[in-house]
Scaffold this motif. Sequence first.
Motif, short mmCIF file in Angstrom:
data_model
loop_
_atom_site.label_atom_id
_atom_site.label_comp_id
_atom_site.label_asym_id
_atom_site.label_seq_id
_atom_site.Cartn_x
_atom_site.Cartn_y
_atom_site.Cartn_z
N LYS A 115 -11.19 -2.97 -7.50
CA LYS A 115 -10.49 -2.02 -6.64
C LYS A 115 -10.08 -0.77 -7.42
O LYS A 115 -10.19 0.35 -6.92
CB LYS A 115 -9.26 -2.68 -6.02
CG LYS A 115 -9.59 -3.68 -4.92
CD LYS A 115 -8.32 -4.26 -4.31
CE LYS A 115 -8.65 -5.23 -3.18
NZ LYS A 115 -7.43 -5.83 -2.59
N GLU A 116 -9.60 -0.96 -8.63
CA GLU A 116 -9.20 0.18 -9.46
C GLU A 116 -10.41 1.04 -9.81
O GLU A 116 -10.32 2.27 -9.82
CB GLU A 116 -8.51 -0.32 -10.73
CG GLU A 116 -7.15 -0.95 -10.48
CD GLU A 116 -6.55 -1.56 -11.73
OE1 GLU A 116 -7.23 -1.51 -12.79
OE2 GLU A 116 -5.44 -2.11 -11.67
N LEU A 117 -11.55 0.41 -10.10
CA LEU A 117 -12.76 1.17 -10.41
C LEU A 117 -13.20 1.98 -9.19
O LEU A 117 -13.57 3.15 -9.31
CB LEU A 117 -13.88 0.23 -10.84
CG LEU A 117 -15.25 0.87 -11.09
CD1 LEU A 117 -15.15 1.92 -12.19
CD2 LEU A 117 -16.29 -0.19 -11.44
N ALA A 118 -13.14 1.36 -8.01
CA ALA A 118 -13.52 2.07 -6.79
C ALA A 118 -12.61 3.27 -6.55
O ALA A 118 -13.09 4.36 -6.19
CB ALA A 118 -13.46 1.12 -5.59
N ALA A 119 -11.32 3.08 -6.77
CA ALA A 119 -10.37 4.18 -6.57
C ALA A 119 -10.66 5.33 -7.53
O ALA A 119 -10.60 6.51 -7.16
CB ALA A 119 -8.94 3.68 -6.74
N SER A 120 -11.00 5.00 -8.77
CA SER A 120 -11.29 6.04 -9.77
C SER A 120 -12.58 6.78 -9.46
O SER A 120 -12.75 7.93 -9.85
CB SER A 120 -11.37 5.42 -11.16
OG SER A 120 -12.49 4.56 -11.27
N GLN A 121 -13.51 6.14 -8.72
CA GLN A 121 -14.78 6.75 -8.37
C GLN A 121 -14.74 7.43 -7.00
O GLN A 121 -15.73 8.02 -6.56
CB GLN A 121 -15.89 5.68 -8.36
CG GLN A 121 -16.17 5.05 -9.71
CD GLN A 121 -16.90 5.98 -10.65
OE1 GLN A 121 -17.61 6.88 -10.23
NE2 GLN A 121 -16.73 5.79 -11.95
N GLY A 122 -13.59 7.31 -6.32
CA GLY A 122 -13.50 7.86 -4.97
C GLY A 122 -14.30 7.05 -3.96
O GLY A 122 -14.71 7.57 -2.93
N ALA A 123 -14.52 5.78 -4.25
CA ALA A 123 -15.29 4.90 -3.37
C ALA A 123 -14.35 3.95 -2.62
O ALA A 123 -13.16 3.87 -2.92
CB ALA A 123 -16.32 4.10 -4.17
N GLN A 124 -14.92 3.24 -1.68
CA GLN A 124 -14.15 2.29 -0.89
C GLN A 124 -14.70 0.88 -1.06
O GLN A 124 -15.91 0.70 -1.23
CB GLN A 124 -14.18 2.67 0.59
CG GLN A 124 -13.48 3.98 0.92
CD GLN A 124 -13.52 4.28 2.41
OE1 GLN A 124 -14.28 3.66 3.16
NE2 GLN A 124 -12.70 5.23 2.85
N VAL A 125 -13.80 -0.09 -1.01
CA VAL A 125 -14.20 -1.50 -1.01
C VAL A 125 -13.75 -2.08 0.32
O VAL A 125 -12.56 -2.20 0.59
CB VAL A 125 -13.55 -2.28 -2.17
CG1 VAL A 125 -13.95 -3.75 -2.11
CG2 VAL A 125 -13.97 -1.68 -3.51
N SER A 126 -14.71 -2.41 1.18
CA SER A 126 -14.39 -2.90 2.51
C SER A 126 -13.83 -4.32 2.45
O SER A 126 -13.98 -5.03 1.43
CB SER A 126 -15.64 -2.89 3.40
OG SER A 126 -16.17 -1.58 3.50
N GLY A 127 -13.22 -4.75 3.56
CA GLY A 127 -12.60 -6.06 3.62
C GLY A 127 -13.51 -7.21 3.23
O GLY A 127 -13.13 -8.06 2.41
N PRO A 128 -14.75 -7.28 3.77
CA PRO A 128 -15.65 -8.39 3.41
C PRO A 128 -16.06 -8.41 1.94
O PRO A 128 -16.64 -9.40 1.49
CB PRO A 128 -16.87 -8.13 4.31
CG PRO A 128 -16.34 -7.34 5.45
CD PRO A 128 -15.29 -6.46 4.87
#
Length: 305
Positions: A115-128
């Motif tokens: 989740k932290e990596l996604a936030a730093s990349q401006g990406a999203q991690v969906s619920g599934p």
Amino acid sequence: MNISENKRVVALGGVFALAFAGIMYFGYSESQRNSANKEAIEAINVRFDGYANQDLAPTKQNLKEIKDAYSKVSAVNKDLQAELNRYAAFCWGDGKKISAQDFQNELRESINKVKELAASQGAQVSGPAADLGLASFKNAAPVADDVPFRSFQLKAVTRVAETILGAGAPSLEKVYCAALPAEAAEALNPNSRKAVPYFPLRFEMSFEASRGVLPQVINTIVKDKDFFLTITGISVEGNDSLPGIDPYTAPAEIAVEGENLGESVSAESAGGYRTVAVRKTGAPDEKVRVYMTLQVLYFTPGKTK
């Protein structure tokens, strides 16, 4: 030999024509190296078959050819076995057993890390995808015997998720971890005669990819130096529909005296032979949805060497 080929030779079944014309990359150096090894072994096998099916005179030349062929096979096998042992050593790690509670802590740490990596990349991690396919173990500890396999599966899933997000994927949509195979139970006893040296742990991922992301993801996965990862299937679907074909326009008649190419294009000739092609697809901001099935090999301690 077959198991090493599967690591490097990746069969891509989807055609990236809807949004990513020509995006697939076919120059994997590792795949080429293993292909060369395969061709060499096949050539040697043909020679051995020839020796087996004919009466060979006990000459020095025949003996020399047999020894040379055997030496080449042995050299290739030695290199492949060394590579296999490297993956096995990483799979075993330090050999320390972890508890079910330790695994739960690993799972929570990996979830937060992704989740932290996604936030730093401006990406999203969906619920599934948020629980990395192991949601059932966040609050309920797994069976103690399953911990070594689930822990290794989690590490491989985390590595691939980081690869996808690190390559610039806009979103990680879904992660699924398959049930443990029957070989896992037998592998708990390394002295068992039925235990196999290695067996696959399977998982699946779905994500969005913009231009350049998918080739980078594939290259990184097949060249991983720690996990024996194999892409077993891939599907690519464009998010946008292709535009329709423009109405046919007959080419304008070319002037006999030629034409000054430095002049501006007139409205009359714009639909004729001087028309410049207009891009209909392949824009840099186009995105596609990628569905990928993978497996990572788990090596049974004491059975590989």
